[in-house]
Scaffold this motif. Structure first.
Motif, short mmCIF file in Angstrom:
data_model
loop_
_atom_site.label_atom_id
_atom_site.label_comp_id
_atom_site.label_asym_id
_atom_site.label_seq_id
_atom_site.Cartn_x
_atom_site.Cartn_y
_atom_site.Cartn_z
N LEU A 1 0.84 -1.20 0.00
CA LEU A 1 0.00 0.00 0.00
C LEU A 1 0.87 1.24 0.00
O LEU A 1 2.03 1.21 0.42
CB LEU A 1 -0.98 0.00 1.17
N ARG A 2 0.32 2.32 -0.52
CA ARG A 2 1.02 3.60 -0.59
C ARG A 2 0.05 4.72 -0.25
O ARG A 2 -1.12 4.68 -0.64
CB ARG A 2 1.57 3.86 -2.01
N LEU A 3 0.57 5.74 0.43
CA LEU A 3 -0.20 6.95 0.70
C LEU A 3 0.37 8.10 -0.09
O LEU A 3 1.57 8.18 -0.32
CB LEU A 3 -0.16 7.28 2.19
N ARG A 4 -0.50 8.98 -0.52
CA ARG A 4 -0.09 10.22 -1.17
C ARG A 4 -0.88 11.38 -0.56
O ARG A 4 -2.04 11.22 -0.16
CB ARG A 4 -0.37 10.19 -2.67
N GLU A 5 -0.26 12.54 -0.52
CA GLU A 5 -0.91 13.72 0.06
C GLU A 5 -1.90 14.35 -0.91
O GLU A 5 -2.91 14.92 -0.51
CB GLU A 5 0.16 14.74 0.45
N LYS A 6 -1.61 14.24 -2.22
CA LYS A 6 -2.47 14.80 -3.25
C LYS A 6 -2.00 14.24 -4.58
O LYS A 6 -1.04 13.47 -4.63
CB LYS A 6 -2.39 16.33 -3.26
N GLY A 7 -2.65 14.64 -5.68
CA GLY A 7 -2.19 14.18 -6.99
C GLY A 7 -3.33 13.93 -7.95
O GLY A 7 -4.49 14.23 -7.67
N GLY A 8 -2.98 13.35 -9.09
CA GLY A 8 -3.94 13.08 -10.13
C GLY A 8 -4.65 11.75 -9.95
O GLY A 8 -4.50 11.07 -8.93
N ALA A 9 -5.42 11.37 -10.98
CA ALA A 9 -6.24 10.16 -10.90
C ALA A 9 -5.45 8.90 -11.20
O ALA A 9 -5.84 7.81 -10.79
CB ALA A 9 -7.42 10.28 -11.85
N GLY A 10 -4.35 9.03 -11.96
CA GLY A 10 -3.56 7.85 -12.29
C GLY A 10 -4.32 6.80 -13.06
O GLY A 10 -4.04 5.60 -12.94
N THR B 1 1.79 9.70 8.69
CA THR B 1 1.29 8.41 8.22
C THR B 1 2.06 7.94 7.00
O THR B 1 2.38 6.75 6.87
CB THR B 1 -0.22 8.52 7.93
N MET B 2 2.38 8.85 6.09
CA MET B 2 3.22 8.48 4.95
C MET B 2 4.58 7.99 5.41
O MET B 2 5.10 6.99 4.90
CB MET B 2 3.38 9.69 4.02
N ASN B 3 5.16 8.67 6.38
CA ASN B 3 6.47 8.25 6.90
C ASN B 3 6.42 6.84 7.47
O ASN B 3 7.37 6.06 7.33
CB ASN B 3 6.95 9.23 7.98
N ARG B 4 5.31 6.51 8.10
CA ARG B 4 5.19 5.19 8.73
C ARG B 4 4.94 4.09 7.71
O ARG B 4 5.46 2.98 7.84
CB ARG B 4 4.03 5.19 9.73
N TYR B 5 4.09 4.36 6.72
CA TYR B 5 3.57 3.28 5.88
C TYR B 5 4.10 3.28 4.46
O TYR B 5 3.80 2.36 3.70
CB TYR B 5 2.04 3.31 5.89
N ASN B 6 4.88 4.26 4.06
CA ASN B 6 5.47 4.28 2.72
C ASN B 6 6.93 3.86 2.73
O ASN B 6 7.63 4.06 1.74
CB ASN B 6 5.36 5.68 2.08
#
Length: 203
Positions: A111-120, A190-195
């Motif tokens: 799994l990956r978290l992102r703060e923002k971005g496109g639809a991909g 959360t990104m730091n923990r799980y990415n």
């Protein structure tokens, strides 16, 4: 009613799982966002059966904060209609929205978290961005690429295979922990923990 909503608005977190309604889609790879939110709801005794803004919605508290959990019932391609309406009704700040969904370009079980971005390329995310813009967090659950020349559209609508269920279960357990971390500590921590395993992948 509106006074209650306004009183909660500043601290309320909205977590949305994406999927398609209907029993035939219940265990599809495309519905892993629904599965994750269901698991979070069960862990915190949140009833997800209220119908609001074309979504199944439940409210409760996680880590002391008011939380709204939602599963749009619009079908994937129109998810933004429900998410946009809920975000406006509850006056959700962009940083307090987390959308959880399946991702073909992440290895199965990761799994990956992102703060923002496109639809991909994800139709549900494209719809939400049309209604809310790109400034919200997302938790992407890896389902991997289809085997051989299989059409990705057919692949995502398949159920997880029996041999995939243990890894899918582990991913969903980690997803619940990540969602709880998001509520408690926000997206950056959360990104730091799980990415940590995402070195070399796009963020």
């Amino acid at each position: 009613m509106s006074a209650d909503g306004e009183g909660e608005a500043t601290g309320t977190v909205l977590i949305v799982g994406l999927g398609n309604p209907g029993r035939q889609h219940l265990y599809n790879r495309h519905n892993v966002g629904f599965m994750a939110v269901d698991k979070l709801a069960a862990r915190h005794d949140i009833d997800l059966r209220r119908v609001q803004s074309r979504a199944l919605v439940g409210s409760g508290r996680i880590a002391g904060r008011p939380v709204i959990l939602a599963k749009p019932q619009t079908f994937m391609n129109l998810s933004g209609e429900a998410v946009g309406a809920l975000a406006r009704f509850y006056k959700i700040a962009p940083e307090a929205l987390l959308v959880v969904y399946d991702e073909l370009d992440i290895p199965f079980g990761a799994l990956r978290l992102r703060e923002k971005g496109g639809a991909g390329g994800h139709n549900g995310m494209r719809s939400i961005i049309q209604h809310l813009g790109q400034e919200f967090a997302r938790l992407r659950l890896g389902i991997g690429r289809p085997p051989g020349r299989m059409d990705p559209a057919a692949y995502v609508l398949q159920d997880f295979g029996r041999d995939e269920l243990p890894a899918a279960g582990e991913m969903l357990t980690t997803a619940v922990e990540a969602m709880e971390s998001f509520v408690r500590d926000g997206i950056q921590l959360t990104m730091n923990r799980y990415n940590q395993s995402s070195v070399g992948s796009e963020q």
